[in-house]
Design a protein around this motif. Structure first.
Motif, PDB file in Angstrom:
ATOM      1  N   ALA A   2      -4.312  15.856 -19.868  1.00  0.00           N
ATOM      2  CA  ALA A   2      -5.979  15.879 -19.592  1.00  0.00           C
ATOM      3  C   ALA A   2      -6.068  16.608 -18.093  1.00  0.00           C
ATOM      4  CB  ALA A   2      -5.878  14.061 -19.572  1.00  0.00           C
ATOM      5  N   ASN A   3      -7.365  16.427 -17.623  1.00  0.00           N
ATOM      6  CA  ASN A   3      -7.259  16.796 -16.586  1.00  0.00           C
ATOM      7  C   ASN A   3      -8.362  15.666 -16.064  1.00  0.00           C
ATOM      8  OD1 ASN A   3      -6.078  19.314 -16.429  1.00  0.00           O
ATOM      9  ND2 ASN A   3      -8.314  20.540 -17.666  1.00  0.00           N
ATOM     10  N   HIS A   4      -8.828  14.705 -16.661  1.00  0.00           N
ATOM     11  CA  HIS A   4     -10.217  13.695 -16.163  1.00  0.00           C
ATOM     12  C   HIS A   4      -8.829  12.758 -15.574  1.00  0.00           C
ATOM     13  CE1 HIS A   4     -13.948  16.065 -16.868  1.00  0.00           C
ATOM     14  NE2 HIS A   4     -12.817  16.510 -17.953  1.00  0.00           N
ATOM     15  N   LYS A   5      -9.564  12.029 -13.999  1.00  0.00           N
ATOM     16  CA  LYS A   5      -8.569  10.651 -14.659  1.00  0.00           C
ATOM     17  C   LYS A   5      -8.744   9.650 -15.471  1.00  0.00           C
ATOM     18  CE  LYS A   5      -8.835   9.686  -9.449  1.00  0.00           C
ATOM     19  NZ  LYS A   5      -9.077   9.150  -7.897  1.00  0.00           N
ATOM     20  N   ASN A   7      -9.205  10.154 -18.491  1.00  0.00           N
ATOM     21  CA  ASN A   7      -7.821  10.654 -19.695  1.00  0.00           C
ATOM     22  C   ASN A   7      -6.243   9.982 -19.430  1.00  0.00           C
ATOM     23  OD1 ASN A   7      -9.993  10.968 -21.374  1.00  0.00           O
ATOM     24  ND2 ASN A   7      -9.803  13.277 -21.045  1.00  0.00           N
ATOM     25  N   LEU A   8      -6.276  10.457 -17.678  1.00  0.00           N
ATOM     26  CA  LEU A   8      -5.006  10.103 -17.485  1.00  0.00           C
ATOM     27  C   LEU A   8      -4.373   8.477 -17.610  1.00  0.00           C
ATOM     28  CD1 LEU A   8      -4.471  12.258 -14.487  1.00  0.00           C
ATOM     29  CD2 LEU A   8      -3.344  12.930 -16.448  1.00  0.00           C
TER      30      LEU A   8
END
Length: 84
Positions: A2-5, A7-8
């Motif tokens: 994942a690239n979005h905060k 999602n992390l």
């Protein structure tokens, strides 16, 4: 990955919840196994309410499915009834 905060963060939360759920599911399986191993009817009758309560709590929090809990409770009560 994942690239979005957000999602992390979701991934971190999911790992933590999965570990939590796995612990309670394993505890439930051990309790059921312990009850099935009992050969004394009086001891099984004393142990059954705690196992039943555990199954109901896990069902309420969606750790196990309600039909699975119902099947386990039914089979355990039949096991207790069959004890002499």
């Amino acid at each position: 990955m994942a690239n979005h905060k957000s999602n992390l963060k979701r991934i971190r939360q999911d790992k933590k919840k999965a570990l939590h759920n796995k612990y309670y599911a394993k505890t439930m399986r051990n309790a059921v196994r312990k009850l099935r191993a009992v050969t004394d009817k009086d001891e099984a009758v004393k142990l059954y309410p705690s196992v039943q309560k555990m199954l109901d709590k896990l069902t309420k929090t969606n750790i196990i499915h309600k039909n699975k809990a119902a099947n386990l409770k039914s089979s355990l009560s039949r096991h207790i009834a069959a004890l002499g």
